[in-house]
Design an enzyme around this catalytic site. Structure first.
Site, PDB file in Angstrom:
ATOM      1  N   LYS A 111     -42.931  24.293  15.164  1.00 56.05           N
ATOM      2  CA  LYS A 111     -42.948  25.754  15.026  1.00 56.05           C
ATOM      3  C   LYS A 111     -42.276  26.404  16.223  1.00 56.05           C
ATOM      4  CE  LYS A 111     -47.029  27.778  15.598  1.00 56.05           C
ATOM      5  NZ  LYS A 111     -47.080  28.808  16.663  1.00 56.05           N
ATOM      6  N   SER A 112     -42.530  25.882  17.420  1.00 53.46           N
ATOM      7  CA  SER A 112     -41.975  26.473  18.636  1.00 53.46           C
ATOM      8  C   SER A 112     -40.449  26.444  18.624  1.00 53.46           C
ATOM      9  CB  SER A 112     -42.498  25.737  19.874  1.00 53.46           C
ATOM     10  OG  SER A 112     -43.890  25.904  20.014  1.00 53.46           O
ATOM     11  N   ARG A 119     -53.472  42.632  20.536  1.00 59.01           N
ATOM     12  CA  ARG A 119     -52.922  41.667  21.486  1.00 59.01           C
ATOM     13  C   ARG A 119     -51.869  42.375  22.342  1.00 59.01           C
ATOM     14  NH1 ARG A 119     -51.641  36.010  18.486  1.00 59.01           N
ATOM     15  NH2 ARG A 119     -51.319  35.384  20.650  1.00 59.01           N
ATOM     16  N   GLN A 159     -44.221  33.275  26.104  1.00 55.40           N
ATOM     17  CA  GLN A 159     -43.477  33.861  24.984  1.00 55.40           C
ATOM     18  C   GLN A 159     -42.795  35.160  25.399  1.00 55.40           C
ATOM     19  OE1 GLN A 159     -46.073  34.187  21.602  1.00 55.40           O
ATOM     20  NE2 GLN A 159     -46.407  31.988  21.469  1.00 55.40           N
ATOM     21  N   ASP A 185     -52.179  24.969  24.238  1.00 56.22           N
ATOM     22  CA  ASP A 185     -52.526  24.740  22.840  1.00 56.22           C
ATOM     23  C   ASP A 185     -53.226  23.404  22.612  1.00 56.22           C
ATOM     24  OD1 ASP A 185     -51.597  27.178  22.009  1.00 56.22           O
ATOM     25  OD2 ASP A 185     -49.650  26.440  21.331  1.00 56.22           O
ATOM     26  N   ARG A 242     -55.866  26.662  14.945  1.00 57.08           N
ATOM     27  CA  ARG A 242     -56.208  25.519  15.794  1.00 57.08           C
ATOM     28  C   ARG A 242     -57.721  25.262  15.839  1.00 57.08           C
ATOM     29  NH1 ARG A 242     -51.474  23.828  17.280  1.00 57.08           N
ATOM     30  NH2 ARG A 242     -49.826  25.321  17.806  1.00 57.08           N
TER      31      ARG A 242
END
Length: 417
Positions: free
Chosen positions: A21-22, A98, A146, A297, A373
């Site tokens: 995904k990253s 966020r 990010q 993560d 997760r």
């Protein structure tokens, strides 16, 4: 919806993991900035990548990136530096709480036209795209990587490029390096010029055929399953991973070696995806201390694994867990107590387990807090808690849509209750 899980006594599995995904999300934005008309190959089919694909393909006035933090950060920067008109960028209720102020202020200093539609410092955002000059820029190094990656990715599109100085301690450096490597793959001229400074030349991206490797973060849950399975002859084969991967979470293979899972590569040819085989080996670890500042993560996976293996731990570098899909520190403490484990945290946001226990719930039900997760981390706990129930299991589509299908294929009994 709830799933009840009964784990198999023996595992002999071959699994094709999802694409990273990253890397997918980085490559999509970079490819778009370079004028690519075709998407990269082997894109992740997860929700977080799908929202970027839709946004870039359709470019609606209001772009809803749902719960994808990566998409919110990357699309903010992309829309700010491209002549794509005016857009509202929004997301879920959690996304609207966020913080994004650090990124917005950095882009504004470069000349971006961004305003808040609601609370200052939080989405939704109104973005009016235009060509920006760029130049020198300073941001804190201890913010989410990010934010930093979003700025770097758009650097080649700036008239003067960018000299990005990171103040204070730099966290999640492997994710920044992953961004730089992906940018170079598309022809960018970018590099560290010092321990805290990155220079991006105003050199446009090239159009290239790009193949995305599979996801080491997804691999971590299979390491966890194998470590918690009592049958020591069990094994797992994971396809599509690379030795020398640029993914920071590839460190999982070294950490799980300490917990009794060894990794063997079918091929070690650089840059070529291969199959790895996980097997159990004898290991005795009285305690684990680790700083997850570069791999946040993975923290949930190791919290659950270590506790269920009765290995006390002290984990640091978890500050960013407070602002993920949920407050992962508090979520872990609450859900682990349901299984009989008393975790502590401190002012530095460390997570600590000294072996303290409490009575486990007779039929534990794990809440997932809209966090993929949490679901994937607790599912392997069924090896120690047969019939464990997971609330809202569909959240796994955020990063690993075939997770439950893969578990069923290798012998996990998963029933909707």
């Amino acid at each position: 919806m709830q799933y009840s899980i009964i784990a198999p006594q023996y595992i002999d599995a071959t699994v094709k993991l999802p694409a990273s995904k990253s890397i997918s999300n980085r490559a999509l934005i970079i490819n778009a900035l370079g004028g690519g008309t075709c998407f990269p190959q082997n894109l992740s089919d997860c929700d977080d990548t799908a929202v970027i694909v839709r946004a870039l393909r359709d470019m609606p006035y209001e772009i809803d990136i749902m719960a994808s933090g990566t998409a919110m950060r990357f699309m903010t920067a992309y829309l700010a530096v491209t002549d794509s008109g005016e857009h509202i960028l929004t997301g879920t209720e959690r996304m609207r709480h966020r913080p994004i102020g650090v990124l917005v202020e950095a882009l504004r200093r470069l000349g971006a036209d961004i305003s808040y539609e609601g609370e200052e410092g939080y989405p939704p955002l109104r973005i009016r795209g235009k060509k920006l000059d760029g130049g020198p820029l300073e941001v804190p190094g201890n913010i989410s990587s990010q934010f930093i990656s979003a700025l770097l990715i758009v650097g080649p599109a700036l008239t003067q490029g960018m000299e990005l100085k990171l103040e204070e301690n730099v966290i999640s450096r492997p994710y920044i390096d992953l961004t730089l490597c992906t940018m170079r793959d598309f022809g960018a001229v970018v590099d560290w010029t010092g321990p805290d400074t990155i220079v991006v030349e105003p050199h446009p991206y090239s159009i290239v055929d790009y193949f995305i490797e599979n996801d080491w973060s997804a691999a971590s849950y299979w390491y966890e399953m194998l470590s918690l399975c009592d049958n020591r002859d069990s094994m797992v084969h994971l396809a599509g991973l690379m030795d020398g991967s640029r993914q920071g979470d590839s460190v999982v293979r070294y950490l799980f070696n300490l917990l009794g899972v060894r990794t063997n590569f079918e091929s070690r040819e650089k840059g070529v995806p291969t199959t790895i085989t996980l097997r159990r080996h004898q290991a005795s670890l009285p305690r684990l201390e680790y700083d997850f500042i570069n791999q946040p993560d993975l923290a949930q996976t190791f919290v659950v694994t270590c506790a269920l293996l009765d290995i006390p731990f002290h984990f640091k570098g978890l500050d960013t867990l407070r602002i993920k899909e949920t407050d992962r520190i508090e979520a872990l403490k609450k859900e682990m107590r349901k299984l009989g484990y008393v975790l502590e945290s401190n002012a530095s946001n460390d997570l600590i387990w000294d072996g303290s226990r409490c009575d486990a719930m007779p039929n534990p039900v794990i809440d997932t807090y809209d966090d993929h997760r949490m679901a994937m981390t607790f599912a392997p706990a069924a090896h120690k808690f047969p019939g464990l129930i997971i609330n809202n299991p569909s959240v796994v589509t955020k990063s690993y849509p075939t997770f439950w299908e893969h578990l069923r294929n290798v012998g996990y009994q998963i029933q909707e209750v």
